[in-house]
Structures are given as C-alpha cells and as structure tokens.
Design a protein around this motif. Structure first.
Motif, PDB file in Angstrom:
ATOM      1  N   SER A 140      -6.522  13.152 -15.238  1.00  0.00           N
ATOM      2  CA  SER A 140      -5.453  12.167 -15.095  1.00  0.00           C
ATOM      3  C   SER A 140      -5.492  11.556 -13.700  1.00  0.00           C
ATOM      4  CB  SER A 140      -4.096  12.835 -15.328  1.00  0.00           C
ATOM      5  OG  SER A 140      -3.823  13.773 -14.296  1.00  0.00           O
ATOM      6  N   LEU A 141      -4.659  10.552 -13.473  1.00  0.00           N
ATOM      7  CA  LEU A 141      -4.588   9.875 -12.181  1.00  0.00           C
ATOM      8  C   LEU A 141      -4.297  10.855 -11.057  1.00  0.00           C
ATOM      9  CD1 LEU A 141      -4.332   7.470 -10.240  1.00  0.00           C
ATOM     10  CD2 LEU A 141      -2.004   7.107 -11.124  1.00  0.00           C
ATOM     11  N   GLU A 142      -3.243  11.678 -11.215  1.00  0.00           N
ATOM     12  CA  GLU A 142      -2.858  12.594 -10.143  1.00  0.00           C
ATOM     13  C   GLU A 142      -3.863  13.729  -9.962  1.00  0.00           C
ATOM     14  OE1 GLU A 142      -0.284  13.601 -13.788  1.00  0.00           O
ATOM     15  OE2 GLU A 142      -1.029  11.824 -12.731  1.00  0.00           O
ATOM     16  N   GLU A 143      -4.522  14.156 -11.050  1.00  0.00           N
ATOM     17  CA  GLU A 143      -5.540  15.203 -10.935  1.00  0.00           C
ATOM     18  C   GLU A 143      -6.763  14.678 -10.197  1.00  0.00           C
ATOM     19  OE1 GLU A 143      -4.388  17.567 -15.091  1.00  0.00           O
ATOM     20  OE2 GLU A 143      -5.946  16.025 -15.081  1.00  0.00           O
ATOM     21  N   ALA A 144      -7.175  13.469 -10.527  1.00  0.00           N
ATOM     22  CA  ALA A 144      -8.321  12.867  -9.838  1.00  0.00           C
ATOM     23  C   ALA A 144      -8.024  12.673  -8.351  1.00  0.00           C
ATOM     24  CB  ALA A 144      -8.655  11.516 -10.483  1.00  0.00           C
ATOM     25  N   ALA A 145      -6.791  12.231  -8.043  1.00  0.00           N
ATOM     26  CA  ALA A 145      -6.401  12.018  -6.643  1.00  0.00           C
ATOM     27  C   ALA A 145      -6.411  13.329  -5.871  1.00  0.00           C
ATOM     28  CB  ALA A 145      -5.027  11.363  -6.588  1.00  0.00           C
ATOM     29  N   MET A 146      -5.984  14.405  -6.498  1.00  0.00           N
ATOM     30  CA  MET A 146      -5.972  15.694  -5.808  1.00  0.00           C
ATOM     31  C   MET A 146      -7.387  16.154  -5.479  1.00  0.00           C
ATOM     32  SD  MET A 146      -4.908  19.494  -6.932  1.00  0.00           S
ATOM     33  CE  MET A 146      -6.658  19.851  -7.061  1.00  0.00           C
ATOM     34  N   PRO A 166      -0.295  24.498  -1.308  1.00  0.00           N
ATOM     35  CA  PRO A 166       0.162  23.531  -2.323  1.00  0.00           C
ATOM     36  C   PRO A 166       0.850  22.299  -1.753  1.00  0.00           C
ATOM     37  CG  PRO A 166       1.471  25.552  -2.382  1.00  0.00           C
ATOM     38  CD  PRO A 166       0.313  25.823  -1.509  1.00  0.00           C
ATOM     39  N   GLN A 167       1.660  22.465  -0.690  1.00  0.00           N
ATOM     40  CA  GLN A 167       2.378  21.310  -0.150  1.00  0.00           C
ATOM     41  C   GLN A 167       1.426  20.355   0.553  1.00  0.00           C
ATOM     42  OE1 GLN A 167       5.655  20.504  -0.748  1.00  0.00           O
ATOM     43  NE2 GLN A 167       4.934  18.560   0.125  1.00  0.00           N
ATOM     44  N   MET A 168       0.503  20.897   1.333  1.00  0.00           N
ATOM     45  CA  MET A 168      -0.475  20.047   2.005  1.00  0.00           C
ATOM     46  C   MET A 168      -1.363  19.336   0.986  1.00  0.00           C
ATOM     47  SD  MET A 168      -1.660  22.342   5.294  1.00  0.00           S
ATOM     48  CE  MET A 168      -2.651  21.006   5.956  1.00  0.00           C
ATOM     49  N   ALA A 169      -1.700  20.030  -0.079  1.00  0.00           N
ATOM     50  CA  ALA A 169      -2.525  19.424  -1.125  1.00  0.00           C
ATOM     51  C   ALA A 169      -1.786  18.277  -1.794  1.00  0.00           C
ATOM     52  CB  ALA A 169      -2.923  20.485  -2.150  1.00  0.00           C
ATOM     53  N   ARG A 170      -0.463  18.479  -2.009  1.00  0.00           N
ATOM     54  CA  ARG A 170       0.320  17.420  -2.648  1.00  0.00           C
ATOM     55  C   ARG A 170       0.458  16.205  -1.722  1.00  0.00           C
ATOM     56  NH1 ARG A 170       5.977  18.077  -6.014  1.00  0.00           N
ATOM     57  NH2 ARG A 170       6.316  15.855  -6.369  1.00  0.00           N
ATOM     58  N   ASP A 171       0.679  16.451  -0.454  1.00  0.00           N
ATOM     59  CA  ASP A 171       0.792  15.340   0.501  1.00  0.00           C
ATOM     60  C   ASP A 171      -0.515  14.547   0.560  1.00  0.00           C
ATOM     61  OD1 ASP A 171       3.357  16.150   1.041  1.00  0.00           O
ATOM     62  OD2 ASP A 171       2.840  17.202   2.899  1.00  0.00           O
ATOM     63  N   ARG A 172      -1.624  15.273   0.606  1.00  0.00           N
ATOM     64  CA  ARG A 172      -2.923  14.612   0.659  1.00  0.00           C
ATOM     65  C   ARG A 172      -3.182  13.836  -0.639  1.00  0.00           C
ATOM     66  NH1 ARG A 172      -6.556  11.725   3.245  1.00  0.00           N
ATOM     67  NH2 ARG A 172      -8.643  11.983   2.397  1.00  0.00           N
ATOM     68  N   ARG A 173      -2.814  14.414  -1.771  1.00  0.00           N
ATOM     69  CA  ARG A 173      -2.959  13.731  -3.050  1.00  0.00           C
ATOM     70  C   ARG A 173      -2.189  12.412  -3.053  1.00  0.00           C
ATOM     71  NH1 ARG A 173       0.613  15.503  -8.097  1.00  0.00           N
ATOM     72  NH2 ARG A 173       2.090  14.468  -6.680  1.00  0.00           N
ATOM     73  N   ASN A 174      -0.964  12.452  -2.543  1.00  0.00           N
ATOM     74  CA  ASN A 174      -0.135  11.253  -2.529  1.00  0.00           C
ATOM     75  C   ASN A 174      -0.679  10.175  -1.583  1.00  0.00           C
ATOM     76  OD1 ASN A 174       1.454  12.516  -4.362  1.00  0.00           O
ATOM     77  ND2 ASN A 174       3.163  12.952  -2.972  1.00  0.00           N
ATOM     78  N   THR A 175      -1.364  10.617  -0.515  1.00  0.00           N
ATOM     79  CA  THR A 175      -2.022   9.653   0.372  1.00  0.00           C
ATOM     80  C   THR A 175      -3.125   8.913  -0.381  1.00  0.00           C
ATOM     81  OG1 THR A 175      -1.548  10.986   2.330  1.00  0.00           O
ATOM     82  CG2 THR A 175      -3.365   9.404   2.495  1.00  0.00           C
ATOM     83  N   VAL A 176      -3.888   9.658  -1.171  1.00  0.00           N
ATOM     84  CA  VAL A 176      -4.956   9.049  -1.975  1.00  0.00           C
ATOM     85  C   VAL A 176      -4.362   8.058  -2.974  1.00  0.00           C
ATOM     86  CG1 VAL A 176      -6.785   9.504  -3.665  1.00  0.00           C
ATOM     87  CG2 VAL A 176      -6.500  11.029  -1.699  1.00  0.00           C
ATOM     88  N   ILE A 177      -3.238   8.440  -3.595  1.00  0.00           N
ATOM     89  CA  ILE A 177      -2.583   7.539  -4.551  1.00  0.00           C
ATOM     90  C   ILE A 177      -2.120   6.260  -3.856  1.00  0.00           C
ATOM     91  CG2 ILE A 177      -0.580   7.282  -6.076  1.00  0.00           C
ATOM     92  CD1 ILE A 177      -0.858  10.286  -6.730  1.00  0.00           C
ATOM     93  N   GLU A 178      -1.610   6.389  -2.630  1.00  0.00           N
ATOM     94  CA  GLU A 178      -1.202   5.211  -1.843  1.00  0.00           C
ATOM     95  C   GLU A 178      -2.404   4.294  -1.598  1.00  0.00           C
ATOM     96  OE1 GLU A 178       1.401   3.779  -0.666  1.00  0.00           O
ATOM     97  OE2 GLU A 178       2.936   5.216  -1.271  1.00  0.00           O
ATOM     98  N   ASN A 179      -3.542   4.895  -1.280  1.00  0.00           N
ATOM     99  CA  ASN A 179      -4.760   4.106  -1.063  1.00  0.00           C
ATOM    100  C   ASN A 179      -5.136   3.340  -2.328  1.00  0.00           C
ATOM    101  OD1 ASN A 179      -4.977   5.096   1.544  1.00  0.00           O
ATOM    102  ND2 ASN A 179      -6.401   6.747   0.975  1.00  0.00           N
ATOM    103  N   MET A 180      -4.973   3.978  -3.479  1.00  0.00           N
ATOM    104  CA  MET A 180      -5.303   3.327  -4.746  1.00  0.00           C
ATOM    105  C   MET A 180      -4.362   2.152  -5.020  1.00  0.00           C
ATOM    106  SD  MET A 180      -6.110   6.724  -7.057  1.00  0.00           S
ATOM    107  CE  MET A 180      -6.722   5.834  -8.490  1.00  0.00           C
ATOM    108  N   ILE A 181      -3.087   2.314  -4.620  1.00  0.00           N
ATOM    109  CA  ILE A 181      -2.132   1.207  -4.764  1.00  0.00           C
ATOM    110  C   ILE A 181      -2.537   0.050  -3.861  1.00  0.00           C
ATOM    111  CG2 ILE A 181       0.257   0.489  -4.408  1.00  0.00           C
ATOM    112  CD1 ILE A 181       1.097   3.381  -5.061  1.00  0.00           C
ATOM    113  N   ASP A 182      -2.902   0.373  -2.608  1.00  0.00           N
ATOM    114  CA  ASP A 182      -3.288  -0.648  -1.635  1.00  0.00           C
ATOM    115  C   ASP A 182      -4.500  -1.447  -2.102  1.00  0.00           C
ATOM    116  OD1 ASP A 182      -1.241   0.233  -0.049  1.00  0.00           O
ATOM    117  OD2 ASP A 182      -2.513   1.431   1.287  1.00  0.00           O
ATOM    118  N   GLU A 183      -5.423  -0.770  -2.754  1.00  0.00           N
ATOM    119  CA  GLU A 183      -6.656  -1.438  -3.190  1.00  0.00           C
ATOM    120  C   GLU A 183      -6.503  -2.106  -4.557  1.00  0.00           C
ATOM    121  OE1 GLU A 183      -9.811  -1.799  -1.484  1.00  0.00           O
ATOM    122  OE2 GLU A 183      -8.242  -1.448   0.025  1.00  0.00           O
ATOM    123  N   GLY A 184      -5.331  -1.947  -5.163  1.00  0.00           N
ATOM    124  CA  GLY A 184      -5.075  -2.621  -6.426  1.00  0.00           C
ATOM    125  C   GLY A 184      -5.640  -1.933  -7.657  1.00  0.00           C
ATOM    126  N   TYR A 185      -6.024  -0.659  -7.517  1.00  0.00           N
ATOM    127  CA  TYR A 185      -6.551   0.055  -8.681  1.00  0.00           C
ATOM    128  C   TYR A 185      -5.435   0.463  -9.643  1.00  0.00           C
ATOM    129  CZ  TYR A 185     -11.054   0.397  -6.265  1.00  0.00           C
ATOM    130  OH  TYR A 185     -12.233   0.098  -5.639  1.00  0.00           O
TER     131      TYR A 185
END
Length: 803
Positions: free
Chosen positions: A200-206, A223-242
């Motif tokens: 899924s989107l969030e699994e791939a981002a993690m 787990p918390q650091m992993a979640r924060d890092r995952r959300n950073t990746v998701i932000e990057n995907m939003i920025d790039e329009g994916y």
C-alpha cells in the motif's frame, strides 16, 4: 599575469588533469576495482539460495545476506514513486550524476550542512562495489571523496548499458532494510508478509523511508521515528504530485501495521530436512564448477533447489509428531525413576559429558573460569528458557521461562522424547514429508537420516520374505516352541506365550519371536544376512548372527523406508529422492534427479508380503489399533517394532499410494519406558502414522485415496487369503502384545547394558538339543554364529533397583 594567479591556474589545471587521468586509469581498471561491462550487465550480488517445496513455495533459505531479485513489473508503483520523490527527483533527467547536486556540495560544506548528492544510479554503483569488494560507504571525508570517483565512472556505465527501469530495479534489489534483509521483495515479505506488488501507499513509504537509516528507522525498534520518517516520504510524494493532498493526509494518519515474518532457519516447514539438505548441497557445491571455473557458493550464488516436499503433508506430519509426543511425554515424565531423577544416579560421567557439550560450559571455559567455578555455576538456579509441550499447532508457545540449575536443565532436556517421521511415494521415491525431531530450535539431531537405532520387529518382514523365497508358505503351520541355536535360547514370546502352532502369516501379524527364531534357524543366519546386506542393500552392517531375526541391526528410518518400498512397489526398491532439480540464479538447470530403482524380489512375492503384512493391522495383529482406535480405512500393510526394554518404538506402514514410518525414543537408551504397554511401537510410533494419515485422507486436494487397492499380479488368477488363526496359548492374540522384550533377545552371556559384568543376574539354562547341531548351528565359541563382542546381540535386561 601575476605569479600568484598563474600558480592558481597551474594548480587548477594540474588538478583537473590529475583528476582526468585518475578517472581514466580507474575506467581502464588499472587502479582499484572497476566492474567490467559483463559484470555490470550481470551483477554478482550475493543472493540467498532458496529451498522450494513441491508447489514452488519457499520453505527456507541458505544465506550470508537475505536477498532475492525481482522484476520491475512486480514492484508496486507506490514504491517507485516514493523512491523517486525522496531519493532522486531528477532521476529521468540526469545521466548518472547530478551536476547540480555535485557542484552544490562545497557550498553546503562551507555552511556546515550535510546534503546528499548521490543519485539513485550512484547509490547503485556503491551497492555493487560493496557486493563485489565487501566495502561499505567510507566514513572518512578523503576516503569517501576517493570512493566517489569509481562511483561516477560506474554510474555513467550503468546509464549507458541499462534503461532507467532496469537501474531502479537493480537498486531496489540491492538496498538493505536492516535485520540482514536485502532487496524490496524480502523487505515486503519480512515486514508486511506481502508480495512487493501489493504494498500500500503507507507501506511503500515506510520501506523507502528506512533506506536513509535501516536501524534508526526500523519500525520494530523505533516505531515513532519510523512513522515520522514515513510521513516525510509521503509529504515528498505530495510535493512531486504522485498523490493528492487528501490521499497523503489519509495515509499519514494510518498507524504502522506490521506483520513481521523474518525467515528463521529454526522455524518454517521441515527445518530438520533443510539442515540435512544443507550438508548435501555444500558437498554438491564443491563438486560442481561455474563457467569461470570456481565452485558454487551455497550462501551467495542464489541457487534454487526444488524439492519433493509437499507443504500440506509436511504440516500434517509435523502436527502428528507434536500431537502424539505432547501426550506421550506426560506418561513418560510420570515414571518413578524419571520423575524422581533416580535414573541419573549412576550416570555422573554422562552428565559431565553433556555439561561439557553445552554452550554455557564452553563460554565459561573461554572466559577462563576454573572447574570449581563452573561446577558451582551449574548447581546454581538461574533464569532460562526451556522446551515444554504446550501446543502442537503453535511451536513458539513451547518456549517457557523458568528457573532451575543448568545441570537440572540438562537432565530435563535429555528426558524429552525424540521422534523421526518420513513419508514418501513408494513408486517414484519422492519424499513428501520429513520430521527429524520434536523442535529444531532445541534439538538439532535429525532422527530420519542420521540416527541409527535397533529396528526391532520392523526387520521381521525381510526375514519372512526370505523364507517365502525359500519355499515357506504363508499358510504353513509353524511351531510356537522354544528355540535354541548354539548357546542362544529363546524360550517364550514377548508377552509370555509359548506352545502350539500358527501359520507363518499369523506369526508375522502377531510378531511372535519364537517363530521368527525358528525361521532363521531353518534358512540360516548367514544366508539371511547376505540377502539383507547385498540384495536389499542396507548400508548399515547386518551381522551374521541369529539375533537379527528379532531386529538387532542398527539402521536409520531413511534406510528402512527405502527397503520397505519393495513391498508396495511390486518388488522394486526405490531410493528416496528429495531434490527434483537445481537451478542457478538465472534459471539455468544445473542438475535434475531421477529415482534409482532395483528389482529385488518378484512381483508375486512382494504382493504375498503385502497381504501378509495387512494382517498386522487386522484384528489380533500388533497394529490392530490402527483400525479400531484410529479408524484408518483402506488397504494397509505395516509392521510394529519394539526393541529391548522398550528403548525404541517403531511403526512402518504403507498404502498403495504412500509409505511412511515413525520412530520414537530418547537420545540415550537408558531413558526408556518402564512398561511394554506404553513403550511398544504400537503405542509410540503407530499413533503418529495414524494422525498423519487421518489428515492426509481428509485433504482431498492431495489425491490420496483410501479406496485405492494394491494391484494383483497378472500371474495370480485369484486374490490371496491367509489364515491368521492358530492354537497358540491364550495371550498371543491380545491386541498390541508388543514385540521384542528383553528376555526374547537375551543371549546367555553375563553382560550388562554396556558390556559391564552384571552380578546376581538370573540366567536361563540353554535347552538341550534333541538332535546333533547342523553345520549352520555351530557352538557359541565359533565366530560364524556368535559375536566376539556380546554387545552385537541385544543386551540382557539390567538389574532393576527401583520400581
């Protein structure tokens, strides 16, 4: 022009020229290690070798690093988008090196800010170098700067020889996710138990987020650091329009849900089988060469080993062993000598030997502890984890935390019942299931292939078969009387019966020792041993002593099942096979296996033996509980076996489609059942076979039909029917009478269990022969019929000093 300016230009020009020459020398492979074009096109990354079951599922791996390859089409688009948005936004624009990112490095260094400038292609180049040379990213600035030069050259070569999709695929196949897990396929399966195409989107981002720091952003540890890092990746995907803002916010709000399932050699299907296979494959690798002349490496060359193991049958076999041992262990542990610990009273040398084999002892010795300190440590209670039967369906639940002394833990673990079980197709020789013990994590010794134990009455069918070939009829009435051969007398059967007569078929069904000894006296121990050794082909030594009629040879379960194939397979012995083929990492077939077959008896004799052995599971036979207690239907031939003092319990049985066998006992033969009722093969080995077949018959997808029949040979116009009746004294026809008690195996020799003298041992006077001894029945001192070492025969029953 000022001298200083000229000097600056000379330094700049010289430096540039030096850099160009250096890069040229690297490219020409004159400095450092530069992979050739062939190596780049076929990167030799370390790949785990995989063991695959009959249906293609991965049962286990042999690895230095846990890595496997996957194609671009099998990777989720979510992974690709997350990777490009986070690691290399200009991936499709550059030619391997980002000029903008590289030029910016000095400026970021001046302001004291770290900034990654490596493209995905450069990171792949570094990964390939790490695989080729065993090097990782350098920490020293100057070493890292020099490391960059071959990276640039390799990156340009990669871009020239590969498409962008191939580079992404190569990169995702070489990255690490920590926990010794390499490649996106293993990452997906390890952390989410998913195929990488279904992430899924969030699994791939993690997973992409973990690439920055596999340990730091490991969701199991942080787990918390992993979640924060995952959300950073998701932000990057939003920025790039994916993805849209709404999709990203929804994904960021979801928790990390792990289904962590790292392949562990102690876990998974058939761990005992995989360990035996490992040893065989290591030998295979030494004997086979690759195209470049080097040996195959089981841990790095990505071999695929296709086996015959059926995953469903394997699961049923493991459950059958666990289910029965769980119940049987309770009875064994309640025996007075085991429960009180008296069984160890005279075993101090053994206990000391077991102690020296332990990891605790070896570690203390390495730490230079004195013998007194070690002795004290082994007598001091400590917290530890031990094995105990709590579940037969969830092996992990059998780990329990407790407090006991290390010496007590040795006694406890040694008293855990062991077992071996194997099932195979008797026609093709394909091994379908293999269980080498109760729990591979705690007990590494395999009891299918490696362990050799006395086989008891499971050896009798070979004797009866040889008698059949020498003119004896299954319906011939034979005497159930005491027999003397040389100085060896067997005066009664295991349950105490003696007298009367019985058909040969009935004697096999009831496993009467008196009749077996009578038969070997008639046909000769030497002739029978030669038949077993050279015709059947047992690898273990078959001694030319009369006691082999009662099963004194020490053989493995694997050997016994191989020999038993001659009964259901119409007189043909088929060597068990468990490898169908071996492929290299590119799918090229390196080797295939075909069964080895030998005809040893006629089809008519084999069918006659099948019908005789069906009597074992009929009413009055030693295996009758197979029908009346476990309700196993259909045509079944088999044989129970119990050795001296109930040390080993066996059952080998077969249907027209399946042959299987079970052995039960302890690692040490002085740990055994006190009564034949509990320790006989009908109570130890047979239930495992029964539980297994219940599951196999219930699973219609396996195609094992309980209504299948043994084919009647063409030269037999009518089926065979045998007389199992007799006028043997009462007691012999009772169900599960056992076979092979100590008194039946006892030679008239004054030795104990290990060959030590036994005082005050009651001995049986040999019966006087009514006629002169024949040539084959020589006096006891003649080595042709009596061993020099009394231990070659079954030992006499030791003096019991406890109840």
């Amino acid at each position: 022009m000022k001298k200083s300016v000229k000097l600056l230009w000379w330094v700049f020009g010289g430096g540039l020229a030096f850099l160009v020459i250096l890069i040229l020398l690297i490219n020409l492979r004159l400095i450092g290690h530069m992979p050739s074009i062939e190596e780049l096109e076929n990167p030799r990354t370390a790949l785990a070798s995989q063991v695959l079951a009959e249906d293609g599922t991965v049962m286990g791996k042999y690895l230095s690093v846990d890595r496997s390859n996957i194609d671009y089409k099998d990777i989720s688009k979510n992974v690709i988008n997350a990777l490009l948005a986070t690691e290399d936004r200009g991936f499709y624009e550059h030619s391997g090196i980002s000029a903008k990112g590289t030029i910016a490095i000095p400026f970021y260094l001046l302001i004291g800010k770290k900034r990654g400038s490596s493209t995905i292609t450069q990171q792949l180049a570094l990964n390939l170098q790490a695989d080729a040379e065993g090097k990782q990213r350098a920490r020293n600035f100057f070493a890292r700067a020099f490391q960059k030069l071959p990276e640039w050259v390799i990156s340009i070569k990669l871009e020239r020889n590969f498409t962008k999709e191939e580079i992404i695929t190569l990169y995702l196949n070489t990255v690490t996710f920590g926990d010794n897990v390499y490649g996106i396929e293993n990452g997906a399966r390890t952390f989410f138990s998913k195929d990488p195409s279904r992430l899924s989107l969030e699994e791939a981002a993690m997973l992409v987020g973990m690439l920055k720091g596999p340990s730091q952003f490991n969701p199991r540890r942080n787990p918390q650091m992993a979640r924060d890092r995952r959300n950073t990746v998701i932000e990057n995907m939003i920025d790039e329009g994916y993805i849209t803002k709404a999709e990203g916010e929804a994904a960021k709000n979801r928790p990390i849900v792990l289904r962590y399932n790292k392949i562990d050699h102690n876990k998974g299907l058939a761990p005992y089988f995989r360990e035996v296979l490992r040893a065989e494959l290591k030998t295979w690798c030494k004997e086979h060469k690759k195209a470049d002349g080097t040996e195959y490496n089981l841990y790095r060359d990505g071999l695929k080993i296709y086996t015959t193991i059926n995953p469903r049958m394997q699961l049923y076999a493991e459950e059958a062993v666990a289910k029965h041992l769980k119940d049987l262990q309770k009875s064994f542990a309640q025996q007075s000598n085991v429960k009180s610990g008296k069984v160890w009273d005279k075993r101090q040398k053994d206990l000391e030997s077991f102690m020296k084999e332990s990891d605790r002892y070896k570690q203390m010795k390495d730490d230079e502890a004195t013998d007194e300190e070690i002795k004290k440590a082994f007598s001091t209670p400590v917290k530890m984890k031990v094995f105990a039967w709590r579940s037969f369906t969830e092996p992990d639940l059998n780990d329990i935390d407790t407090v006991m002394t290390p010496m007590d833990s040795i006694k406890y673990m040694r008293a855990v019942l062991q077992a071996g079980f194997m099932a195979m197709d008797p026609e093709s020789g394909e091994v379908k299931a293999w269980v080498g013990g109760p729990n591979f994590r705690y007990f590494k010794n395999d009891h299918v292939y490696k362990t050799k134990r006395q086989v008891g009455s499971t050896f009798k069918p070979f004797l009866y078969c040889f008698a059949l070939m020498n003119g004896f009829s299954p319906n011939a009435m034979l005497p159930n009387e005491p027999v003397t051969i040389g100085n060896w007398t067997v005066s009664r059967n295991s349950e105490g019966s003696v007298g009367g007569s019985i058909s040969m078929a009935g004697a096999l069904a009831k496993s009467l020792n008196l009749v077996s000894v009578y038969l070997i006296k008639q046909i000769g121990a030497k002739a029978f041993a030669d038949f077993a050794q050279n015709k059947i082909g047992f690898e273990g030594k078959i001694p030319e002593y009369p006691s082999i009629a009662l099963g004194t040879p020490e053989l493995s379960l694997f050997e016994m099942l191989r020999a038993y194939t001659m009964f259901p397979a119409r007189g043909v012995i088929t060597k068990p096979i468990y490898i169908t083929r071996i492929e290299d990492r590119n799918g090229n077939i390196l080797e295939t296996s075909v069964p080895e077959k030998r005809e040893v008896i006629s089809e008519t004799d084999s069918y006659t033996m099948v019908k005789m052995m069906e009597g074992v599971t009929a009413a009055g036979g030693t295996g009758a509980r197979l029908r009346f207690r476990f309700n196993i239907p259909g045509e079944i031939g088999g044989k129970t076996g119990t050795t001296n003092d109930n040390t080993d319990g066996w059952f080998l049985g077969y249907t027209p489609q399946l042959l299987a066998g079970a052995w039960v006992g302890c690692e040490n033969n002085y740990l055994r059942f006190a009564s034949t009722a509990l320790g006989q093969g009908a109570n130890t080995g047979l239930p495992i076979w029964a539980y297994f077949m219940q599951k196999v018959y219930a699973d219609k997808t396996l195609g094992v039909d309980p209504n299948s029949t043994f084919p009647i040979p063409a030269n037999l116009h009518n089926d065979l029917y045998f007389n199992y009746d007799s006028n043997v004294q009462p007691g012999a026809e009772a169900e599960d009478v056992g076979n092979g008690a100590a008194t039946d195996y006892e030679p008239v020799v004054d030795v104990g269990q290990y060959g030590e003298p036994v005082e005050n041992q009651k001995k049986e006077e040999p019966a006087k022969e009514k006629e002169p001894a024949k040539e084959k029945d020589k006096p006891a001192k003649d080595p042709a019929t009596q061993p020099k070492d009394p231990k070659a025969l079954m030992p006499p029953k030791p003096v019991k000093k406890d109840n």
